[in-house]
Design an enzyme around this catalytic site. Structure first.
Site, short mmCIF file in Angstrom:
data_model
loop_
_atom_site.label_atom_id
_atom_site.label_comp_id
_atom_site.label_asym_id
_atom_site.label_seq_id
_atom_site.Cartn_x
_atom_site.Cartn_y
_atom_site.Cartn_z
N ASN A 88 0.81 -1.20 0.00
CA ASN A 88 0.00 0.00 0.00
C ASN A 88 0.85 1.25 0.00
O ASN A 88 0.47 2.28 -0.54
CB ASN A 88 -0.83 0.02 1.29
CG ASN A 88 -2.31 -0.06 0.97
OD1 ASN A 88 -2.67 -0.12 -0.19
ND2 ASN A 88 -3.11 -0.06 2.00
N CYS A 89 1.98 1.13 0.63
CA CYS A 89 2.77 2.32 0.89
C CYS A 89 3.12 3.08 -0.38
O CYS A 89 2.96 4.30 -0.44
CB CYS A 89 4.01 1.96 1.69
SG CYS A 89 3.58 1.26 3.28
N PRO A 90 3.57 2.40 -1.44
CA PRO A 90 3.91 3.17 -2.64
C PRO A 90 2.69 3.92 -3.19
O PRO A 90 2.82 5.04 -3.67
CB PRO A 90 4.39 2.11 -3.63
CG PRO A 90 4.87 0.99 -2.75
CD PRO A 90 3.94 0.98 -1.57
#
Lengths: 187, 187, 187, 187, 187, 187, 187, 187, 187, 187
Positions: free
Chosen positions: H46-48
């Site tokens: 999710n982070c990107p």
């Protein structure tokens, strides 16, 4: 509290004795009289003369049914070498006990913190493991093992004769005193 | 921690000495050698023989410049009566020190809690108030004051000759050892 | 908290009594009235006069079914000698109790820390071991044993007659008061 | 610790005295001898007889330069009414001290927690505020004020003659003892 | 925490009631309504007028099934005398409760430490021993027992009618309010 | 400890007063008499009748130089709406004080932990900020503001006349008592 | 520690809901999704607009099977009046929860000590009572309930599809990501 | 206690920013608005997408005078590689902050002990270093950076216009509310 | 206390190993020899050369039946990327262990608090999980994996031959020493 | 906490060095590099081989400007005898340090409580007294002094060239690495 009439604390360590490494403990001391003699360090100056003095009187201690233990904070390895290299120490036929963990010097209250070494302390212990006499010197002052022998015999005599006490400078065979109400205030 | 090489704790108490009541304290002990001899109680059995033994050797102690102190937990009142009624104690020319507050028996670690009395403890103390030898017996075992004299002299000799140590069973006049690197491991 | 109406604390010690050494304890006090009289020290000045005063009235105490106990912090050995050497104390037919451990002087709150000696305290104790009267003087002020006798009898009378109280300066045989609602605010 | 030879603790309270309400405190007690007499409660049974006993001997106390204080845990209001309604208490010409805060019963260790009342305690106090004698009874046992007078005089005599002590049952004018080394063990 | 709706703490004490001494306790209060009225001290100034005010309204309290208790830190002995000597207090037919141990003044939080006396506190207590109203005044400000009666009746009414509340200045017989959702924000 | 004669603790909060939001604090209360009236919650049942009762008597309080404060744990926002929507509360011309932080209910010991609301407590406070009367009810029992007015006037009278006390049910103009020794035990 | 993924703490309080007073607790929240929305105080400025925003979106929350709770530290009584008097709040068909004891504001860490009010906090809680999202604003900054709805749906989607995660700004129906080793370092 | 309106705690750490390693600290954040966005770990799923979402809106943040900080518990070394290898993260022109000591995740209360990683937390911080909004999600639920932008602008508007508050779902340019007494209870 | 001859503390974490994410724990280490090699951080300077050195000697370690573990405080996600992007690290066929919770760096006493990174520490652990050798360098000083191999083999040899010890710079196949009394003091 | 990069703790002890007894302390170590090598005990098995290994390489250490210290918990007396009697130890030209007080074994965390002996620990210390490398073995596993020499030279090189780091298995003269942003993730 004084150590007099207290039980020796539990310990276990290694000693050099008659060409072997053996374990010595509070348990192995039980059943006969013990004379425990602390010294500052192996290879030093006074210590061999004191070991020799004990060795020269060892027959007497044995006749009295007592074992002698020399203790320093060195290892049993050092004691083996000490026995081999010192003519005086070489005479010893009793255990040379190593105390590198400092458990014995602390238990008998003869440890010098600043040096990690023992004071010159001598203890007469009965077959139940109870300390009967304490003698400790500053390290520059040596002991006389004859006096230790006298203490041992007085301790043995009074243990064997509960109703009697030894007067001053009592030697084996001398007269003793039997305490009684009549004697109070009369001696 | 051992009492060896520690300072005598501050105290102040009353003694009976040569027909007078006098104050004895840690301060009054300073400046000369002291031999402090604890005994269980006045009017008992062994104690008079030990006082007598000290009295018989008092000239030697004096020659060595040392004062002798007999201490019990009795009062100085009892000591006066003891001196008057006991032929043995009557010989004493040194202070008979009362310790009813138990400050001395506790400071020298010879107090028996269950009895309120002292163990047989002997202490040699130098002129700076530092304890050099300790000897304590269970009360049924008396001491030999000759050995105390020997300890005193060895303590005095090594104090006067810092570079030397007394070997085992050293007596006044005997040879001593001067520690040096060369002697390490050679005796 | 006051000691009045509290139980005597457990103790055990040695006394000199009628030519023998006997054990005295809280248990041995039970079953009869006790009068416990503390004194500073054997061989001193006021104390023999107080012992003598008690001895002169001992028949009265015995008639009242009470035992008298003299207590000092001396040993029972000293008490034997005191009894032998003091004409006044020699009259005593009641126990001379030794308290060298200071357990009794502390339990009855008459200990002088700075001296290790007792204050002049007198206690009347009932057969259940409960303290009924306390009297303590600074040591330069002696007691009158007649007043102790009066207290003892008043304590015995009120114990025997629970519904009555003794008025001021009551003597054996004098009138007492029976408290009742009607008397409130009327005397 | 015993109250003997300790300083009276600071206090301040109200009393009824000769038809007035006055403040009484540790400070107001200084400078003359005091006799403090605790009683359980106003309007009760024994207490008036003890107040009356004190009143009948008040001239003696005054002659000796001493003030008498009667203390209960009641208020000074109750003491005024007590004085007015009790024929016995009405004789009192000394302060009737109220202690409703319990500061005095606690300071003199005569408080009964379960009742909020005092034990029968009598205290002789010197002009410096130092307690010299203590006497406490279980409440069913009354006191004899003549004995208090005797204690007061003995306390005053020894205060005035530091080198002497009063022997047992000493009365004003009787012989005293001057302690000296020679007397030790001789009385 | 407020005392409101807490249980009266356990207590036991003595009271003067109708010519007798009776025991009063938290247990004896159970089963009927109680009105506890603290006053500073017997024999003082305002207190008799407040006792008289209560006495004059006692028939009303009895009709409401409630007992009245007057409490001071005096003894029940003082209360008997107060009843006998004060014309106002002499009217009291309810218990005059003594609190010399201060247990009640402390439990109801009306104790004045510096005086050992009570504040003017009034408490209405239900038959389960639960405090329903508290009223305390600085001692120079007296109370009006009619208001106490009004509080008692309101407490009794709401206890008997759990669904209703009494509006401001409610008197017996006046209208009450029955809380409901509809009334929220509408009065 | 009772709140009587203690200082109001420091506080600062918001109130709705005469169409404005104002800050009320312990400081703003100083300099005039205050009557603080706690109520459980805005918009409830009894509370508006009590506010109305206070409003109807507000002229009297103002004549006596006192301010009235109504306090609940609601916000001052709620108090504004309460004032607008309740015909009874709308009469109030005194501050409606919000205590959402509970600092006031805790400081006056009227907080109900389980509800976060106040008990019905009324306090009369003098111009120095010292609490002179406390009155707290379980919440189902309303108060009568006339009695609060009576307390206020008695408190003001005794403040103005330090030598006098108000007897029971005193009303403005009635006789008072001047305490004196003569009156003790006579009323 | 963060509240995320912790259990809601036990609580019990009163709310105004659809014209009734109802009890709300941690137990009553279980079994369906909950959205808890804290606001500073009833009758204030921003709060009604936020209640209205929630009300306008309530059909959406209901469709998602979630209940909405508005919480302030006011009472439920205030909430009833607020609902009646505010056109905006009057639209609310969900519970308006009172928290006068501050148990909820403290449990959700949104309490402002200095004001006794709540911060603007919004919490999405799953049917097991576990907090999944936290959002708190300083009170001058209002929230957007659409974003809360988005969070709720994302929380519900990931709960229903344990193997998937929602990417940034995910809206219902948008693509999700299924984490796998291959994706590491590739997005 | 909530972090809202508290000061950011002191910290100092390394970040990768525009091809360089730079130091970021609480001090370097002062003087402009900051948006701090925590993410679980570099190289995950999710982070990107969240970094990319922030990057796509960075121009808006810059226009608002705010800096964006992405924080994970990875090192700045990992952040450099992440920036080089992830097409999404490669768009980032704001600092990627390393927090290997966990000082930031702990200070912002978003640390997951069991994983050593951060929760998804977003914080808007004013130029004085004071936290104005907090938003934290369980890690499976991503955020929408548009809502963060809305919060930032509302925070900036109310900071610039102290007398106004933003109503629910306020967007830049929309109407605000100016609190006044008249509005209380009217919205 | 030294870690030598202590048990590895319980841990559980994730590693990248041969293209998979696997769990590594104290339990999974049991049953074979382990070599644990800590490094400061992925993507840095010295670390890849040390990983490569280990990889180049991995066949030797495998032949000796030992597993090699590289540990940093990075995540296993970073380790996957490191393996993919670094030619040196890409050679590693042993687990690259992530320690983002710092449990391993703390358990092996190689944590640098100020950086959140590991020191260069190497540990040889026997199949019972007991640490036999420790080697730690300041981070600027790299290790030589050949020496680690030598230590491992010496540890394995002495484990297999309890009666023998390896002399200085022992290499596999070289002569060992069998301790005996005769050798004491002879080597 | 690791000993790496910490200061050597203060100590003072005696050593045997080139036929003399000398004092060694933390202070005497300052100003040149030190290599401290602990061994279990004099006169044992492995230890002489390790001393001999150090002696054979002593010229190399001296060329590098470093002093070597052998430490055991034996006395310096034992070390003199060991040097005289062991052909291997007799080669030593560096100090043989006695640690009978155990201050060094405890300070370097190599003490074995159960034996009073040291573990095989080697430490490289810089001229500022900061520990740069630690290596400790279980006592059955001997060390290789060549590796200690390699560590010493790497420590000296990086100390002299702060901008460079030594890669794995670096030997004097080999290439080093200069860290830069460009190299991150590229090796």
């Amino acid at each position: 509290m004084s150590l007099i009439n207290t039980q020796v604390q539990p310990f276990k360590t290694e000693a050099f004795h008659n060409g072997k490494f053996v374990e010595v403990s509070d348990v192995s001391m039980k059943g006969k009289w013990s004379v425990v003699i602390f010294m500052p360090a192996a290879f030093t100056f006074n210590c061999p003369t004191e070991v020799e003095d004990a060795a020269d009187n060892y027959a007497e201690f044995q006749k009295a049914g007592a074992e002698v233990y020399i203790v320093t904070t060195d290892t049993h390895f050092s004691h083996k070498v000490w026995h081999e290299t010192s003519p005086a120490v070489g005479k010893a036929k009793f255990p040379l006990v190593g105390d590198p963990t400092h458990q014995l010097t602390r238990a008998f209250d003869v440890h010098i913190d600043a040096e990690g070494l023992a004071l010159r302390g001598t203890f007469v212990i009965n077959p139940e493991g109870v300390i009967k006499t304490v003698e400790v010197h500053s390290n520059e002052i040596a002991r006389d093992v004859k006096e230790t022998l006298r203490k041992l015999k007085a301790a043995q005599f009074t243990a064997a004769n509960p109703g009697q006490v030894c007067p001053a400078k009592w030697q084996e065979g001398a007269q003793t005193i039997t305490p009684s109400l009549d004697l109070v205030g009369k001696i």
